[in-house]
Scaffold this motif. Structure first.
Motif, PDB file in Angstrom:
ATOM      1  N   PRO A  68      31.445   7.866  67.395  1.00 30.79           N
ATOM      2  CA  PRO A  68      29.775   7.459  66.908  1.00 30.79           C
ATOM      3  C   PRO A  68      29.662   6.075  67.377  1.00 30.79           C
ATOM      4  N   ASP A  69      28.328   6.848  67.447  1.00 34.85           N
ATOM      5  CA  ASP A  69      27.255   4.914  66.862  1.00 34.85           C
ATOM      6  C   ASP A  69      27.828   4.851  65.332  1.00 34.85           C
ATOM      7  N   ALA A  70      27.281   5.851  64.874  1.00 34.34           N
ATOM      8  CA  ALA A  70      27.255   5.976  63.631  1.00 34.34           C
ATOM      9  C   ALA A  70      27.960   6.841  62.479  1.00 34.34           C
ATOM     10  N   PHE A  71      27.954   7.029  61.037  1.00 34.26           N
ATOM     11  CA  PHE A  71      28.216   8.154  60.728  1.00 34.26           C
ATOM     12  C   PHE A  71      26.614   8.064  58.964  1.00 34.26           C
ATOM     13  N   PHE A  72      26.548   9.142  59.386  1.00 36.43           N
ATOM     14  CA  PHE A  72      25.645   9.690  57.705  1.00 36.43           C
ATOM     15  C   PHE A  72      26.310  10.758  57.132  1.00 36.43           C
ATOM     16  N   TYR A  73      27.303  10.206  55.851  1.00 40.39           N
ATOM     17  CA  TYR A  73      27.788  11.113  55.284  1.00 40.39           C
ATOM     18  C   TYR A  73      28.614  11.220  56.214  1.00 40.39           C
ATOM     19  N   GLY A  74      30.043  12.164  54.912  1.00 38.84           N
ATOM     20  CA  GLY A  74      31.109  12.105  55.432  1.00 38.84           C
ATOM     21  C   GLY A  74      32.443  10.622  55.139  1.00 38.84           C
ATOM     22  N   LEU A  75      32.692   9.728  55.225  1.00 43.02           N
ATOM     23  CA  LEU A  75      33.458   9.020  54.997  1.00 43.02           C
ATOM     24  C   LEU A  75      33.261   8.798  53.735  1.00 43.02           C
ATOM     25  N   GLY A  76      34.838   8.978  52.771  1.00 42.71           N
ATOM     26  CA  GLY A  76      35.376   8.037  51.657  1.00 42.71           C
ATOM     27  C   GLY A  76      35.380   7.130  51.561  1.00 42.71           C
ATOM     28  N   SER A  77      35.532   6.748  50.179  1.00 43.99           N
ATOM     29  CA  SER A  77      35.686   4.636  49.861  1.00 43.99           C
ATOM     30  C   SER A  77      36.795   4.340  50.811  1.00 43.99           C
ATOM     31  N   GLN A  78      37.762   5.182  50.763  1.00 45.65           N
ATOM     32  CA  GLN A  78      39.358   4.880  51.146  1.00 45.65           C
ATOM     33  C   GLN A  78      39.140   4.803  52.869  1.00 45.65           C
ATOM     34  N   ASP A  79      38.543   5.432  53.505  1.00 46.40           N
ATOM     35  CA  ASP A  79      37.572   5.383  55.062  1.00 46.40           C
ATOM     36  C   ASP A  79      37.434   4.085  55.471  1.00 46.40           C
ATOM     37  N   VAL A  80      36.047   4.206  54.499  1.00 45.49           N
ATOM     38  CA  VAL A  80      35.137   2.830  54.568  1.00 45.49           C
ATOM     39  C   VAL A  80      36.254   1.655  54.581  1.00 45.49           C
ATOM     40  N   VAL A  81      37.193   0.886  53.173  1.00 51.67           N
ATOM     41  CA  VAL A  81      37.961   0.047  52.917  1.00 51.67           C
ATOM     42  C   VAL A  81      38.833   0.210  54.421  1.00 51.67           C
ATOM     43  N   LYS A  82      39.075   0.929  54.566  1.00 58.91           N
ATOM     44  CA  LYS A  82      40.569   0.955  55.567  1.00 58.91           C
ATOM     45  C   LYS A  82      40.013   0.840  57.247  1.00 58.91           C
ATOM     46  N   TYR A  83      38.738   1.370  57.586  1.00 65.30           N
ATOM     47  CA  TYR A  83      38.223   1.276  58.886  1.00 65.30           C
ATOM     48  C   TYR A  83      37.590   0.019  59.256  1.00 65.30           C
ATOM     49  N   GLY A  84      36.750   0.159  57.907  1.00 66.45           N
ATOM     50  CA  GLY A  84      35.735  -1.738  57.290  1.00 66.45           C
ATOM     51  C   GLY A  84      36.881  -2.776  58.475  1.00 66.45           C
ATOM     52  N   SER A  85      37.707  -2.931  57.129  1.00 61.18           N
ATOM     53  CA  SER A  85      39.337  -4.019  57.627  1.00 61.18           C
ATOM     54  C   SER A  85      39.591  -4.200  58.909  1.00 61.18           C
ATOM     55  N   GLN A  86      39.409  -2.755  59.460  1.00 63.23           N
ATOM     56  CA  GLN A  86      40.157  -3.211  60.959  1.00 63.23           C
ATOM     57  C   GLN A  86      39.343  -3.136  62.313  1.00 63.23           C
ATOM     58  N   GLY A  87      38.508  -3.208  61.809  1.00 64.40           N
ATOM     59  CA  GLY A  87      36.973  -3.492  62.771  1.00 64.40           C
ATOM     60  C   GLY A  87      36.158  -2.126  62.801  1.00 64.40           C
ATOM     61  N   THR A  88      36.647  -1.381  62.332  1.00 57.08           N
ATOM     62  CA  THR A  88      36.377  -0.054  63.285  1.00 57.08           C
ATOM     63  C   THR A  88      34.513   0.552  62.687  1.00 57.08           C
ATOM     64  N   LEU A  89      34.517   0.307  61.744  1.00 55.51           N
ATOM     65  CA  LEU A  89      33.224   0.123  61.110  1.00 55.51           C
ATOM     66  C   LEU A  89      32.759  -1.343  61.051  1.00 55.51           C
ATOM     67  N   ILE A  90      31.486  -2.035  61.185  1.00 57.37           N
ATOM     68  CA  ILE A  90      31.097  -3.045  61.502  1.00 57.37           C
ATOM     69  C   ILE A  90      30.360  -3.037  59.813  1.00 57.37           C
ATOM     70  N   PRO A  91      30.817  -4.802  59.785  1.00 59.74           N
ATOM     71  CA  PRO A  91      29.553  -4.944  58.569  1.00 59.74           C
ATOM     72  C   PRO A  91      28.418  -5.488  58.423  1.00 59.74           C
ATOM     73  N   LEU A  92      27.456  -4.786  57.142  1.00 56.76           N
ATOM     74  CA  LEU A  92      25.932  -4.528  57.925  1.00 56.76           C
ATOM     75  C   LEU A  92      25.544  -5.420  57.040  1.00 56.76           C
ATOM     76  N   GLU A  93      26.230  -6.484  56.049  1.00 57.54           N
ATOM     77  CA  GLU A  93      24.833  -7.680  55.263  1.00 57.54           C
ATOM     78  C   GLU A  93      24.226  -7.977  56.012  1.00 57.54           C
ATOM     79  N   ASP A  94      24.699  -8.728  57.338  1.00 55.58           N
ATOM     80  CA  ASP A  94      23.260  -9.883  57.889  1.00 55.58           C
ATOM     81  C   ASP A  94      22.850  -8.690  58.693  1.00 55.58           C
ATOM     82  N   LEU A  95      23.462  -7.708  58.933  1.00 50.50           N
ATOM     83  CA  LEU A  95      21.615  -6.607  59.486  1.00 50.50           C
ATOM     84  C   LEU A  95      20.611  -6.278  58.187  1.00 50.50           C
TER      85      LEU A  95
END
Length: 529
Positions: A101-128
């Motif tokens: 999808p374009d985004a996730f509201f709720y439902g991801l675990g911390s392990q998901d966030v780190v795993k898929y963030g480091s793989q580029g599936t989730l994008i960094p948000l700090e600049d946005l």
């Protein structure tokens, strides 16, 4: 919903930043994203977002807060509404298959966030966040711990948390004791573990509900859960956290379930169980079974654990219960478990499939504008909220016979959104009756809640750390929980203790604690010792 873009909506384009451009491969034409003000985009765009469908939610497409959000932002949302049962499996499938999808509201675990963030599936948000989210940036600046909690080990923010600066979220469970029964039997509020034992014994043997039947349950709890659990009782023996088993002493991370104070608490709980003072169904009952007892026509429960009692007891019966202060144990300990739910991670992430990340970030920031955030939490002004002449905001009550959870859930999915509410705005809201009740309870427990520096924080682990902790931690926690239940029901903690500790060490407890220590040091910026 479909919207028409008028000429007037284009007048501000000179002040907008181009989000995407038309591509030779036929990808969408440029969309101008306004860095502030509304609407967010110059033309209607569509976002695809999955959302858990809680039992108390109306259809999301019919929720007035979401409809108004779409109208004023120029962003249509195609909600994929998924029932609670199977929601996590559906999210996992999306991530594994690459059908994002374009985004996730709720439902991801911390392990998901780190795993898929480091793989580029989730994008960094700090600049946005810095460029497009002034309301969220303001919270991060005012509360550095919120930014720190949201930051992954690689320094990026891949998911926004839920945050509410309300003090009574520092702890979870209130122990409610039947004051009517105490009065009937001429008993005082217990202050020590021995007095608690005496009170429970009187509840069992002296027919406090007066029906002539031996149907009283002195205390009922649930096993291996936070709400309704018995784990706060461990604090009378100096145990900081009997749920995670982790605590911190002089910056050193330690494990509760191999200590003498934990063992002593187990002995006490076995004594209660052996004498019929703990509900024998504590280790097997689900929520429905618990409610059948707490809401029985004739009061049969003396003590229970609850967030504020309104779920387990109806309002009339709740008036017969009062919060039982933390008990003092045999060595003078009097600690109440901290479960700080003011910050809850992983409430919003943007995926690499999103063609409009800037607009999506602005959408979430609009939710967090001062009055909007209250509407998304409680419901709209006019029906659910009322602004008074003195600037205070009153929470309106639902119609008679309407449960407040369903009342709110009919107009906003408040429990699934990355809402961030500061102390300043909390101070403007006149608390609802349930919040007033919780605040009263908080004042009873506040002096005894474990200190923040003694409590292991919510921390993102690296992908490698997650891999090891998911293996070691799951097995170790399962084993400890099994032995805990066995000892409380059957006894034998002293006879089994040495073999139990040896088995934990064999299972990798030392490695697990080294990982926890390293993550703790990294989180706070301490040098490893």
């Amino acid at each position: 919903m479909k919207k028409i873009v008028t000429a007037a909506a284009l007048l501000w384009l000179a002040g907008c930043e181009a989000d995407t451009g038309a591509q030779p491969d036929g990808s969408p034409a440029a969309v101008a994203v306004r860095p502030n003000g509304l609407p967010i985009t110059d033309r209607t765009i569509m976002l695809r977002i999955p959302m858990v469908k809680q039992p108390y939610f109306n259809d999301l497409d019919d929720m007035i807060t979401l409809k108004r959000l779409e109208q004023k932002t120029n962003i249509d949302i195609e909600w994929k509404q998924i029932p609670v049962e199977g929601f996590k499996d559906r999210i996992n499938l999306m991530l594994a298959s690459g059908e994002l999808p374009d985004a996730f509201f709720y439902g991801l675990g911390s392990q998901d966030v780190v795993k898929y963030g480091s793989q580029g599936t989730l994008i960094p948000l700090e600049d946005l966040i810095e460029r497009y989210a002034p309301n969220i940036s303001r919270i991060f600046d005012e509360y550095p711990q919120v930014r720190r909690t949201a930051t992954a080990p690689d320094g990026h923010i891949y998911s926004l948390p839920w945050f509410k600066d309300q003090d009574f979220f520092e702890y979870r469970n209130t122990f409610l004791i039947n004051q009517t029964w105490l009065d009937t039997l001429g008993l005082r509020m217990p202050e020590t573990t021995e007095q608690f034992y005496d009170v429970l014994k009187a509840f069992k043997e002296r027919d406090p509900n007066g029906n002539g039947a031996a149907d009283e349950i002195p205390a009922t709890f649930r096993y291996n859960v936070t709400t309704n659990g018995y784990y706060e009782l461990f604090g009378a023996f100096g145990v900081i956290d009997a749920v995670s088993y982790l605590y911190v002493q002089d910056r050193q991370v330690k494990f509760e379930a191999t200590g003498e104070r934990y063992k002593e608490a187990i002995r006490f709980l076995h004594r209660l169980y052996a004498e019929g003072l703990l509900d024998p169904e504590t280790f097997t009952q689900d929520t429905k079974q618990l409610l059948s007892k707490t809401k029985n026509d004739v009061p049969i429960v003396g003590v229970l654990a609850s967030f504020n009692g309104t779920f387990e007891l109806d309002w009339d019966r709740l008036k017969t219960y009062v919060p039982m202060p933390p008990l003092q144990g045999p060595h003078g300990d009097r600690v109440w478990r901290r479960q700080d739910n003011r910050i809850i991670p992983n409430y919003f992430s943007i995926t690499s499939a999103n063609r409009y990340p800037e607009a999506t970030m602005r959408l979430v920031d609009v939710m967090n504008e001062p009055k909007s955030v209250l509407e998304f939490q409680q419901g709209p002004f006019g029906t659910h909220l009322k602004e008074r002449e003195d600037g205070k905001i009153e929470v309106l009550y639902p119609p008679p016979g309407t449960d407040i959870v369903y009342w709110i859930g009919s107009v906003t999915p408040s429990t699934t959104l990355p809402l961030m509410i500061s102390k300043e705005w909390m101070s403007k809201v006149i608390p609802h009756e349930t919040d007033q009740l919780r605040e009263q309870f908080y004042r009873v427990y506040k002096p005894y809640i474990a200190k923040e520096e003694e409590t292991y924080p919510s921390i993102y682990l690296t992908a490698e750390q997650n891999k090891r902790v998911s293996i070691l931690g799951a097995d170790i926690n399962k084993y400890v929980r099994q032995m805990e239940a066995k000892w409380i029901v059957q006894g034998g903690v002293d006879a089994d203790w040495d073999d139990y500790v040896a088995e934990l060490n064999r299972m990798g407890l030392g490695e697990l604690m080294r990982i926890r220590q390293k993550a703790y040091d990294q989180f706070y910026g301490y040098g490893s010792k």
